[in-house]
Scaffold this motif. Structure first.
Motif, PDB file in Angstrom:
ATOM      1  N   PHE A 129     -19.757   4.785  -5.943  1.00  0.00           N
ATOM      2  CA  PHE A 129     -20.117   4.082  -4.713  1.00  0.00           C
ATOM      3  C   PHE A 129     -20.801   2.737  -4.952  1.00  0.00           C
ATOM      4  N   GLN A 130     -20.719   2.225  -6.179  1.00  0.00           N
ATOM      5  CA  GLN A 130     -21.310   0.913  -6.442  1.00  0.00           C
ATOM      6  C   GLN A 130     -20.545  -0.208  -5.754  1.00  0.00           C
ATOM      7  N   LYS A 131     -19.222  -0.067  -5.701  1.00  0.00           N
ATOM      8  CA  LYS A 131     -18.395  -1.149  -5.190  1.00  0.00           C
ATOM      9  C   LYS A 131     -18.559  -1.352  -3.689  1.00  0.00           C
ATOM     10  N   SER A 132     -18.522  -2.607  -3.277  1.00  0.00           N
ATOM     11  CA  SER A 132     -18.503  -2.953  -1.851  1.00  0.00           C
ATOM     12  C   SER A 132     -17.869  -4.328  -1.704  1.00  0.00           C
ATOM     13  N   GLY A 133     -17.547  -4.691  -0.480  1.00  0.00           N
ATOM     14  CA  GLY A 133     -16.929  -5.984  -0.246  1.00  0.00           C
ATOM     15  C   GLY A 133     -15.417  -5.910  -0.228  1.00  0.00           C
ATOM     16  N   VAL A 134     -14.805  -7.058  -0.071  1.00  0.00           N
ATOM     17  CA  VAL A 134     -13.352  -7.158   0.075  1.00  0.00           C
ATOM     18  C   VAL A 134     -12.779  -8.026  -1.039  1.00  0.00           C
ATOM     19  N   GLU A 135     -11.797  -7.474  -1.757  1.00  0.00           N
ATOM     20  CA  GLU A 135     -11.108  -8.239  -2.792  1.00  0.00           C
ATOM     21  C   GLU A 135      -9.834  -8.849  -2.213  1.00  0.00           C
TER      22      GLU A 135
ATOM     23  N   PRO B 276      -5.895 -10.382  -2.830  1.00  0.00           N
ATOM     24  CA  PRO B 276      -5.503 -10.328  -1.426  1.00  0.00           C
ATOM     25  C   PRO B 276      -5.595  -8.907  -0.869  1.00  0.00           C
ATOM     26  N   SER B 277      -5.916  -8.803   0.394  1.00  0.00           N
ATOM     27  CA  SER B 277      -5.893  -7.526   1.097  1.00  0.00           C
ATOM     28  C   SER B 277      -5.608  -7.813   2.565  1.00  0.00           C
ATOM     29  N   PHE B 278      -5.220  -6.778   3.313  1.00  0.00           N
ATOM     30  CA  PHE B 278      -4.815  -6.997   4.702  1.00  0.00           C
ATOM     31  C   PHE B 278      -5.472  -5.961   5.601  1.00  0.00           C
ATOM     32  N   ILE B 279      -5.854  -6.400   6.801  1.00  0.00           N
ATOM     33  CA  ILE B 279      -6.339  -5.476   7.824  1.00  0.00           C
ATOM     34  C   ILE B 279      -5.763  -5.901   9.166  1.00  0.00           C
ATOM     35  N   GLY B 280      -5.249  -4.913   9.923  1.00  0.00           N
ATOM     36  CA  GLY B 280      -4.568  -5.213  11.169  1.00  0.00           C
ATOM     37  C   GLY B 280      -5.507  -5.382  12.361  1.00  0.00           C
ATOM     38  N   GLU B 281      -4.920  -5.606  13.516  1.00  0.00           N
ATOM     39  CA  GLU B 281      -5.674  -5.864  14.739  1.00  0.00           C
ATOM     40  C   GLU B 281      -6.425  -4.620  15.219  1.00  0.00           C
ATOM     41  N   ASN B 282      -7.595  -4.868  15.805  1.00  0.00           N
ATOM     42  CA  ASN B 282      -8.421  -3.831  16.451  1.00  0.00           C
ATOM     43  C   ASN B 282      -8.900  -2.737  15.500  1.00  0.00           C
ATOM     44  N   SER B 283      -8.858  -3.003  14.211  1.00  0.00           N
ATOM     45  CA  SER B 283      -9.382  -2.037  13.256  1.00  0.00           C
ATOM     46  C   SER B 283     -10.879  -2.251  13.070  1.00  0.00           C
TER      47      SER B 283
ATOM     48  N   ALA C 224      -8.175  -4.964  -3.977  1.00  0.00           N
ATOM     49  CA  ALA C 224      -7.062  -5.910  -3.917  1.00  0.00           C
ATOM     50  C   ALA C 224      -5.750  -5.193  -3.619  1.00  0.00           C
ATOM     51  N   PHE C 225      -4.932  -5.840  -2.797  1.00  0.00           N
ATOM     52  CA  PHE C 225      -3.615  -5.347  -2.410  1.00  0.00           C
ATOM     53  C   PHE C 225      -3.672  -4.072  -1.555  1.00  0.00           C
ATOM     54  N   SER C 226      -4.837  -3.748  -1.030  1.00  0.00           N
ATOM     55  CA  SER C 226      -4.910  -2.632  -0.082  1.00  0.00           C
ATOM     56  C   SER C 226      -4.414  -3.117   1.283  1.00  0.00           C
ATOM     57  N   TYR C 227      -3.825  -2.189   2.038  1.00  0.00           N
ATOM     58  CA  TYR C 227      -3.280  -2.508   3.358  1.00  0.00           C
ATOM     59  C   TYR C 227      -3.890  -1.564   4.374  1.00  0.00           C
ATOM     60  N   ILE C 228      -4.450  -2.131   5.428  1.00  0.00           N
ATOM     61  CA  ILE C 228      -5.022  -1.348   6.523  1.00  0.00           C
ATOM     62  C   ILE C 228      -4.332  -1.777   7.812  1.00  0.00           C
ATOM     63  N   GLY C 229      -3.744  -0.820   8.510  1.00  0.00           N
ATOM     64  CA  GLY C 229      -2.984  -1.132   9.709  1.00  0.00           C
ATOM     65  C   GLY C 229      -3.852  -1.419  10.922  1.00  0.00           C
ATOM     66  N   SER C 230      -3.245  -1.342  12.089  1.00  0.00           N
ATOM     67  CA  SER C 230      -3.932  -1.650  13.346  1.00  0.00           C
ATOM     68  C   SER C 230      -4.624  -0.408  13.910  1.00  0.00           C
ATOM     69  N   ASN C 231      -5.696  -0.642  14.666  1.00  0.00           N
ATOM     70  CA  ASN C 231      -6.441   0.424  15.359  1.00  0.00           C
ATOM     71  C   ASN C 231      -6.979   1.494  14.406  1.00  0.00           C
TER      72      ASN C 231
ATOM     73  N   LYS D 196     -14.722   3.857   0.333  1.00  0.00           N
ATOM     74  CA  LYS D 196     -14.179   3.063  -0.765  1.00  0.00           C
ATOM     75  C   LYS D 196     -12.662   3.207  -0.782  1.00  0.00           C
ATOM     76  N   ILE D 197     -11.980   2.094  -0.582  1.00  0.00           N
ATOM     77  CA  ILE D 197     -10.516   2.072  -0.557  1.00  0.00           C
ATOM     78  C   ILE D 197     -10.051   1.225  -1.734  1.00  0.00           C
ATOM     79  N   TYR D 198      -9.470   1.862  -2.718  1.00  0.00           N
ATOM     80  CA  TYR D 198      -9.146   1.193  -3.979  1.00  0.00           C
ATOM     81  C   TYR D 198      -7.802   0.459  -3.899  1.00  0.00           C
ATOM     82  N   PRO D 199      -7.519  -0.403  -4.887  1.00  0.00           N
ATOM     83  CA  PRO D 199      -6.326  -1.253  -4.830  1.00  0.00           C
ATOM     84  C   PRO D 199      -5.028  -0.479  -4.597  1.00  0.00           C
ATOM     85  N   HIS D 200      -4.128  -1.146  -3.887  1.00  0.00           N
ATOM     86  CA  HIS D 200      -2.777  -0.654  -3.609  1.00  0.00           C
ATOM     87  C   HIS D 200      -2.757   0.584  -2.710  1.00  0.00           C
ATOM     88  N   ALA D 201      -3.856   0.880  -2.047  1.00  0.00           N
ATOM     89  CA  ALA D 201      -3.851   1.973  -1.068  1.00  0.00           C
ATOM     90  C   ALA D 201      -3.235   1.476   0.234  1.00  0.00           C
TER      91      ALA D 201
END
Length: 351
Positions: free
Chosen positions: A97-103, A105-112, A122-129, A137-142
C-alpha cells in the motif's frame, strides 16, 4: 520498514527477552537470517539453528527454554507460527500500500469517482460511472469496465480484467491475469447441429476480504439482475473456473484447477482441493470437504468428506481403494482357483 523489537512484540501481544530497542528491517528464515532481521521458531526440528542464528530477534513459544546461550533477542508468544503470519501480513500491507498517485499514460472515463490515496498504474483503463474506494491499488495494464464498484483497500494486480457491472468489496486481492465477469458458457443447440449463443446479461458480486489467485476466471450470471456471487472471506487459488450463476458461501477455500459448473451453490466453510470437478445445479452443503481430483455429481450433506470420481464418503473410498489396488493379485488368484475347479475329477454315483 524499520521497527524496534519492542514495537513488534506489542503488535503480536508478546513479551521481549533481550534488547527491545534493536531495529528490525526485514523478515528471514532462522537458518539464513542476518542482523536486522526477525525470524521465528515453531518446529522443534529447527531449534539447533536458534543457537547460531544471526537474526536480531526470534519469535518463540512462551514455553521455550534454551539449552545454550543465545545471541539473539526473543519475543515470547502463545503461537510463534501464527504470530509470524501476522507479521508477514503487516509487512505485506506495508509494501503493497505504499504506492499512490496516477502514472501516465492511464485513462479514466466520465462520471467515475475515485477515493483518496488511490494508485492507478501506467496503462490502466477505468471506464465510465466507476466507483473506487479509498486506498485502492490498481496496477499497470488492469482493465476496469463501466459501472464497476471497488471497495476500500482492495488491490487489483497487473493485467486483471473486470468486466462491466462487477462489484468487489473492501480488503480484497485480485491477482494478475484474473478475468471477472466474462460470459458464461451458454450455447443453445440447434436442429442443424450448430449452436446459438445465449447472451449473458448478469454480473459478478464479490464480498469483503476475498482473495482470488492468478488466472482464475469467474463468469457473470445469465440474466440481468442476477449475479454470480462470492461471499466474505472466500479464497480461490490460481486457475479456478467458476461458471455463470455459481454461489460460494463465506470462508470457503478452493484450490487450483477446480472447475465449478453453472448454477451450483457451494456453502460456507467448505474446503475443495485441487482439480475437483463439480457438475451444474448441485448444492454443496456447508463444511463439505472434497479431496483432490474428485468428481461431484450430486448434492452433499453438511460436514461430509468426499473423495473419488464419482465422489463418495472418504472412508468408503479408502476401503474401496484398498480392494482396487489389489485387483491384479485377486484376479491372478481367481484364475488359479478357476483352473483347479475345472480340473477336479468327475465323480458319478455307483450303479
Amino acid at each position: 520498514m524499520e521497527f524496534t523489537v519492542s514495537q513488534i512484540a506489542e503488535l503480536l501481544g508478546g513479551k521481549v527477552e533481550g534488547n527491545g530497542d534493536d531495529k528490525i528491517k526485514m523478515l528471514g528464515k532462522i537458518q539464513e537470517a542476518k542482523a536486522g532481521e526477525i525470524s521465528f521458531l515453531s518446529n522443534p526440528k529447527y531449534e539447533p539453528h536458534i543457537y547460531d542464528t544471526k537474526a536480531t530477534a526470534v519469535i518463540v513459544s512462551k514455553g521455550f527454554s534454551p539449552k545454550k546461550k543465545l545471541n539473539t533477542s526473543l519475543i515470547l508468544v502463545d503461537d510463534p507460527y501464527s504470530s509470524f503470519t501476522v507479521l508477514l501480513e503487516e509487512y505485506h500491507k506495508f509494501i503493497t500500500f505504499q504506492k499512490s498517485g496516477v502514472e501516465d499514460p492511464s485513462f479514466i472515463g466520465e462520471n467515475s469517482k475515485v477515493g483518496i490515496d488511490v494508485y492507478r498504474g501506467a496503462f490502466s483503463y477505468i471506464g465510465s460511472n466507476v466507483k473506487i474506494g479509498d486506498n485502492v491499488k490498481i496496477y499497470p495494464h488492469a482493465y476496469v469496465g463501466d459501472n464497476v464498484e471497488i471497495g476500500d483497500n482492495t488491490i487489483i494486480n497487473a493485467g486483471v480484467k473486470l468486466y462491466a457491472n462487477t462489484k468487489i468489496g473492501h480488503h480484497c486481492v485480485i491477482h494478475s491475469g484474473c478475468v471477472i465477469g466474462s460470459d458464461g458458457f451458454g450455447f443453445a443447440p440447434q436442429a442443424d447441429g450448430s449452436y446459438k449463443t445465449i447472451p449473458q446479461m448478469g454480473n459478478v458480486v464479490i464480498g469483503n476480504y476475498v482473495d482470488i489467485g492468478s488466472n482464475t476466471v469467474i463468469d457473470c450470471a445469465t440474466f440481468h439482475g442476477d449475479s454470480t456471487k462470492l461471499e466474505d472471506g472466500v479464497k480461490l487459488d490460481n486457475l479456478v473456473q467458476l461458471a455463470h450463476n455459481v454461489k460460494v458461501g463465506k470462508h470457503t477455500v478452493i484450490a487450483a484447477q477446480t472447475g465449478v459448473s453453472g448454477s451450483t451453490t457451494i456453502g460456507k466453510y467448505c474446503v475443495i482441493a485441487g482439480q475437483v470437478g463439480i457438475i451444474g445445479h448441485v448444492n454443496i452443503a456447508d463444511k463439505t470437504s472434497i479431496g483432490a481430483q474428485a468428481g461431484v455429481s450430486k448434492d452433499t450433506a453438511s460436514g461430509s468428506k468426499l473423495w473419488g470420481t464419482p465422489a463418495i464418503d472418504v472412508m468408503k473410498y479408502q476401503r474401496s481403494y484398498a480392494v482396487y489396488k489389489n485387483l491384479p493379485d485377486l484376479n491372478f488368484r481367481l484364475k488359479q482357483l478357476e483352473e483347479k475347479v475345472l480340473n477336479l475329477p468327475t465323480f458319478r454315483e455307483s450303479e
